[in-house]
Scaffold this motif. Structure first.
Motif, PDB file in Angstrom:
ATOM      1  N   LYS A 148       0.902  -1.468   0.088  1.00  0.00           N
ATOM      2  CA  LYS A 148      -0.031   0.054  -0.054  1.00  0.00           C
ATOM      3  C   LYS A 148       0.953   1.246   0.079  1.00  0.00           C
ATOM      4  N   ALA A 149       1.737   1.498   0.800  1.00  0.00           N
ATOM      5  CA  ALA A 149       2.503   2.560   1.149  1.00  0.00           C
ATOM      6  C   ALA A 149       4.013   2.610   0.393  1.00  0.00           C
ATOM      7  N   GLY A 150       3.977   1.445  -0.113  1.00  0.00           N
ATOM      8  CA  GLY A 150       5.535   1.320  -0.930  1.00  0.00           C
ATOM      9  C   GLY A 150       5.196   1.194  -2.524  1.00  0.00           C
ATOM     10  N   LEU A 151       4.487   0.255  -2.866  1.00  0.00           N
ATOM     11  CA  LEU A 151       4.401  -0.154  -4.232  1.00  0.00           C
ATOM     12  C   LEU A 151       3.186   0.983  -4.688  1.00  0.00           C
ATOM     13  N   VAL A 152       2.011   1.170  -4.337  1.00  0.00           N
ATOM     14  CA  VAL A 152       1.193   2.085  -4.894  1.00  0.00           C
ATOM     15  C   VAL A 152       1.873   3.489  -5.220  1.00  0.00           C
ATOM     16  N   PRO A 153       2.123   3.993  -4.156  1.00  0.00           N
ATOM     17  CA  PRO A 153       3.074   5.312  -4.509  1.00  0.00           C
ATOM     18  C   PRO A 153       4.066   5.425  -5.688  1.00  0.00           C
ATOM     19  N   ALA A 154       4.949   4.126  -5.586  1.00  0.00           N
ATOM     20  CA  ALA A 154       5.584   4.176  -6.793  1.00  0.00           C
ATOM     21  C   ALA A 154       5.110   4.114  -8.073  1.00  0.00           C
ATOM     22  N   LEU A 155       3.929   3.402  -8.289  1.00  0.00           N
ATOM     23  CA  LEU A 155       3.288   3.122  -9.405  1.00  0.00           C
ATOM     24  C   LEU A 155       2.579   4.633  -9.896  1.00  0.00           C
ATOM     25  N   LYS A 156       1.998   5.246  -8.815  1.00  0.00           N
ATOM     26  CA  LYS A 156       1.519   6.640  -9.204  1.00  0.00           C
ATOM     27  C   LYS A 156       2.579   7.764  -9.636  1.00  0.00           C
ATOM     28  N   GLY A 161       4.923   6.730 -11.698  1.00  0.00           N
ATOM     29  CA  GLY A 161       5.424   6.279 -12.970  1.00  0.00           C
ATOM     30  C   GLY A 161       6.848   5.570 -12.992  1.00  0.00           C
ATOM     31  N   ALA A 162       6.833   4.492 -11.790  1.00  0.00           N
ATOM     32  CA  ALA A 162       8.107   3.821 -11.831  1.00  0.00           C
ATOM     33  C   ALA A 162       8.098   2.735 -12.785  1.00  0.00           C
ATOM     34  N   LEU A 163       7.006   2.384 -13.487  1.00  0.00           N
ATOM     35  CA  LEU A 163       7.122   1.321 -14.308  1.00  0.00           C
ATOM     36  C   LEU A 163       7.764   1.543 -15.795  1.00  0.00           C
ATOM     37  N   PRO A 164       8.515   1.143 -16.482  1.00  0.00           N
ATOM     38  CA  PRO A 164       8.993   1.551 -17.717  1.00  0.00           C
ATOM     39  C   PRO A 164       7.829   1.510 -18.963  1.00  0.00           C
ATOM     40  N   ALA A 165       6.830   2.204 -18.743  1.00  0.00           N
ATOM     41  CA  ALA A 165       5.809   2.156 -19.619  1.00  0.00           C
ATOM     42  C   ALA A 165       5.348   3.535 -19.880  1.00  0.00           C
ATOM     43  N   PRO A 166       4.850   4.030 -21.160  1.00  0.00           N
ATOM     44  CA  PRO A 166       4.317   5.373 -21.240  1.00  0.00           C
ATOM     45  C   PRO A 166       2.876   5.297 -20.483  1.00  0.00           C
ATOM     46  N   GLY A 167       3.205   6.306 -19.715  1.00  0.00           N
ATOM     47  CA  GLY A 167       1.437   6.735 -19.073  1.00  0.00           C
ATOM     48  C   GLY A 167       1.408   5.892 -17.906  1.00  0.00           C
ATOM     49  N   LEU A 187      -9.255  -0.816 -26.771  1.00  0.00           N
ATOM     50  CA  LEU A 187     -10.090   0.476 -26.972  1.00  0.00           C
ATOM     51  C   LEU A 187      -9.887   1.635 -26.372  1.00  0.00           C
ATOM     52  N   LEU A 188      -9.092   1.240 -24.877  1.00  0.00           N
ATOM     53  CA  LEU A 188      -8.809   2.223 -24.026  1.00  0.00           C
ATOM     54  C   LEU A 188      -7.356   2.868 -24.339  1.00  0.00           C
ATOM     55  N   HIS A 189      -6.569   2.463 -25.591  1.00  0.00           N
ATOM     56  CA  HIS A 189      -5.551   2.932 -26.006  1.00  0.00           C
ATOM     57  C   HIS A 189      -5.718   4.223 -26.728  1.00  0.00           C
ATOM     58  N   GLN A 190      -5.431   5.451 -25.821  1.00  0.00           N
ATOM     59  CA  GLN A 190      -5.548   6.727 -26.171  1.00  0.00           C
ATOM     60  C   GLN A 190      -4.620   7.566 -25.402  1.00  0.00           C
ATOM     61  N   PRO A 191      -4.417   8.897 -26.036  1.00  0.00           N
ATOM     62  CA  PRO A 191      -3.532   9.595 -25.497  1.00  0.00           C
ATOM     63  C   PRO A 191      -3.580   9.866 -24.065  1.00  0.00           C
ATOM     64  N   VAL A 192      -2.794   9.974 -23.300  1.00  0.00           N
ATOM     65  CA  VAL A 192      -2.704  10.151 -21.741  1.00  0.00           C
ATOM     66  C   VAL A 192      -2.708  11.512 -21.445  1.00  0.00           C
ATOM     67  N   PRO A 193      -3.470  12.455 -20.934  1.00  0.00           N
ATOM     68  CA  PRO A 193      -3.353  13.739 -20.658  1.00  0.00           C
ATOM     69  C   PRO A 193      -1.897  14.055 -20.079  1.00  0.00           C
ATOM     70  N   PRO A 194      -1.522  15.369 -20.129  1.00  0.00           N
ATOM     71  CA  PRO A 194      -0.140  15.744 -19.478  1.00  0.00           C
ATOM     72  C   PRO A 194      -0.411  15.982 -18.052  1.00  0.00           C
ATOM     73  N   SER A 195       0.704  15.677 -17.248  1.00  0.00           N
ATOM     74  CA  SER A 195       0.459  15.751 -15.760  1.00  0.00           C
ATOM     75  C   SER A 195       1.963  16.184 -15.421  1.00  0.00           C
ATOM     76  N   ASP A 196       1.887  17.281 -14.463  1.00  0.00           N
ATOM     77  CA  ASP A 196       2.853  17.611 -13.790  1.00  0.00           C
ATOM     78  C   ASP A 196       3.995  18.287 -14.645  1.00  0.00           C
TER      79      ASP A 196
END
Length: 691
Positions: free
Chosen positions: A160-168, A170-176, A231-240
């Motif tokens: 909860k406090a380690g993995l989830v914040p890391a995912l949020k 953008g720790a994974l090497p995948a666009p968006g 179907l969900l493959h779409q541009p992800v809005p910019p953030s930060d």
């Protein structure tokens, strides 16, 4: 339900800049502006489990809005976390100014760290990095990622406090990837339905459609979800400040307390369907010769003592070969960071020597190079630190305050006893009934936590009002955890660290097992359209009815219906059995009568036969006697004739047909005394022969 997209502001001057609302004022506005209708302070108090007077003082600014109260009010008002965000922003502002709010405790106690507690989570950085690395590999290869560790080692906090914040972040090497939906849940009693509901919220695929696809095959469900993902493959809005990126939206599902699949799900069929669905989610696929990866990323957190249960399922065991990630005990350096870093972040001061005393009691002081922490001790540490914070002097955590809590090994017992003894008599009487319903016994008799809906739990208590008081009081002490509509014991350490609760479990172990078996049987019966073959009968029914009679408030509607149906079937079978006995008795009487008649008839035939034989014998004997008498009469007559013949002068007469001198005198005739005598006549009988 209102979900503010931003925090309301209030003007500080007519045309001047706007300042954020104070947390108490924000709470008041959210309560009054609630849709479809405002929420009264009393209703909010009932839902949030805090007193009306306390919430009123928060709204007026007399009391600060703590993070715990903010979360409870967010759940009650369905604000989407608005109040929690306001408190966190206020805390961050104070920390930036070099000040520390006195009401902020950086230690969660028995409860696990939540994603919002990431600022206080230290000591598991290396484990978090390994977890992210494993998930990065699963992007193309698929497969389950399984975090395995003993109870109390911090699995839930890591997820909860380690993995989830890391995912949020953008720790994974995948666009968006920072925008991918992340859902944390536990299997519960109906794991498949829970999973399908989560998929519906993350992919839009309805549970009914997903279930139908699963019944047609694992690959069908996987194809359905991958098609939905395209179907969900779409541009992800910019953030930060980032530019917009094109990426595939891939859900990340984190299933904590995976052992509930074996402790709370009593149906083998549903368990297998759930595992089949997981296999479909994480199995990679190929399209046009290119790998497209799994439909979702799935992370499991499971207690080490249930690892063997996973190995009994071939598909799950296959994923464990490559996705197994053991969570090692924290090193002394990590433990020190877990104590000191949150305090520093919160602006707290630790008295010199306090950390050494804590690590000594924890068992991590003997070596500085390797882990030496007793397995399962992290909840004890977190609770002792929180209790020490409550005994702080100003903003300083002291050795004396730590000693007052009872230290690592007595802090939980001391807190639980203090909370229990402060309850009024009605609440103290309701406490064992309520807490025991939150306990589950596994197949080996080990006690584990059980998560239940809040309102049925309190409504089915002897005193619902007293039960609500218990929930509220124990939740404030962090001994229970309460979310939107479910309640659970904060950690399994409470089951053993609090002797009173442990004794309640020991005394009612048979009752707990009977309740669990009845609940599982009732759920299975309900899920199979109330199959009558699944009903209780005989001794099992009698034991369940006896338990329900002693705990009338504990049995929920499904269990009561199951017992009533079982009793009706038992009564019907008993009536049928009585009718069968009566018919059997009638048949026995009829057969007995028939047997008597048969015996009588057989005896009569036998008697007649014997009578005939006796009659025949009697007749034969009579004939023989008559013949004998006749022979005797004839002999007597001959003897008389002979005597008479001998008494007269002999006269011989020669018959022409007789040759004299033959040995046989047959054919001779003699007239003696004027009478005729025939038959054998001795030679010397005659004195004269005719010439």
């Amino acid at each position: 339900m209102n979900q503010p997209s931003s925090l309301p502001h209030s003007p500080t001057a007519e045309n001047g800049p706007e300042a954020p609302l104070a947390p108490g004022r924000l709470l008041y506005q959210l309560r009054k502006g609630h849709k479809p209708e405002p929420v009264s302070l009393q209703d909010l108090a009932n839902s949030a489990r805090y007193s009306k007077g306390y919430l009123s003082k928060i709204e007026t600014g007399e009391k600060p809005l703590t993070i715990d109260v903010a979360r409870a009010c967010d759940r009650a008002l369905n604000t989407g976390g608005t109040l929690t965000q306001r408190v966190q922003h206020e805390q961050a502002d104070r920390l930036a100014d070099g000040t520390s709010p006195a009401d902020v405790c950086p230690y969660p106690g028995l409860a696990s760290f939540e994603p919002d507690d990431a600022a206080w989570f230290f000591g598991r950085e290396r484990a978090t990095a390994k977890l992210i690395s494993r998930l990065a590999g699963a992007l193309g290869e698929g497969g389950l990622t399984v975090v395995v560790a003993p109870s109390g080692s911090g699995k839930s906090s890591l997820l909860k406090a380690g993995l989830v914040p890391a995912l949020k972040n953008g720790a994974l090497p995948a666009p968006g990837s920072r925008h991918w939906p992340v859902k944390i849940f536990t299997p519960g009693q109906q794991p498949l339905q829970t999973l399908l509901d989560v998929l519906h919220r993350t992919t839009g695929v309805s549970p009914d459609l997903a279930r139908k696809a699963l019944h047609r095959g694992d690959h069908v469900l996987g194809s359905l979800l991958r098609a939905r993902r395209r179907l969900l493959h779409q541009p992800v809005p910019p953030s930060d400040g980032d530019d917009a990126v094109h990426g595939t939206v891939r859900p990340v599902l984190i299933i904590d307390q995976f052992e509930e699949l074996f402790t709370q799900c009593g149906q083998d069929t549903q368990r297998e369907e759930f595992l089949s669905a997981l296999h479909a989610l994480v199995s990679p696929a190929h399209r046009h010769g290119a790998a497209v990866g799994p439909a979702a990323l799935v992370v499991l957190g499971i207690r080490a003592d249930y690892y063997g249960h996973c190995l009994t399922h071939p598909r799950l065991a296959a994923h464990l070969e490559s996705g197994h990630l053991p969570l090692a005990p924290m090193s002394p350096a990590d433990l020190r960071a877990a104590v000191t870093e949150p305090a520093a972040r919160a602006g707290l001061t630790l008295e010199p020597g306090l950390v050494d005393v804590i690590l000594r009691d924890l068992g991590a002081h003997r070596t500085a190079t390797g882990p030496d922490c007793t397995a399962g001790a992290l909840p004890l540490l977190a609770h002792a630190l929180r209790a020490t914070w409550q005994q702080r002097t100003d903003n300083t955590l002291t050795v004396r305050g730590y000693d007052l809590t009872g230290g690592i090994h007595q802090a939980i017992e001391a807190t639980a006893e203090r909370v229990y003894t402060t309850l009024d008599p009605a609440a103290r009487e309701a406490a064992p009934h309520l807490l025991l319903r939150l306990v589950h016994l596994d197949h080996d008799g080990r006690a584990t936590r059980r998560r239940l809906p809040l309102h049925p739990l309190s409504d089915h208590s002897p005193d619902p009002a007293a039960a609500q008081t218990v929930v509220e009081t124990f939740t404030r002490a962090r001994l229970l955890t309460l979310d939107t509509d479910h309640v659970a014991i904060a950690h399994e350490a409470l089951l053993t660290a609090w002797p009173r609760l442990n004794q309640w479990i020991t005394d009612d172990r048979d009752g707990l097992r009977t309740r669990q078996q009845l609940a599982d049987a009732a759920d299975h019966w309900g899920s199979t359209d109330r199959d009558p073959d699944l009903l209780y009968r005989g001794t099992q029914l009698a034991m369940a009815e006896e338990w329900a009679e002693r705990h009338p408030w504990t049995a929920v509607a499904q269990m009561k219906d199951y017992l009533l149906a079982s009793r009706d079937r038992e009564d019907q079978e008993q009536r049928r059995e009585k009718r069968s006995v009566r018919l059997l008795r009638l048949a026995v009487v009829a057969l007995s009568a028939l047997l008597v008649v048969t015996v009588a008839a057989t005896s009569s035939v036998f008697f007649m036969r014997e009578y005939a034989r006796a009659k025949e014998t009697q007749t034969r004997l009579l004939k023989a006697r008559i013949a004998e008498q006749a022979a005797r009469r004839q002999a007597a007559e001959q003897e008389a004739q002979l005597a008479e013949a001998l008494s007269d002068p002999p006269v011989s007469v020669r018959c022409p047909s007789v040759v004299p001198g033959e040995s046989s005198n047959a054919g001779w005739c003699a007239a003696m005394g004027g009478k005729l005598l025939s038959g054998k006549v001795p030679k010397d009988l005659f004195t004269h022969r005719s010439k």
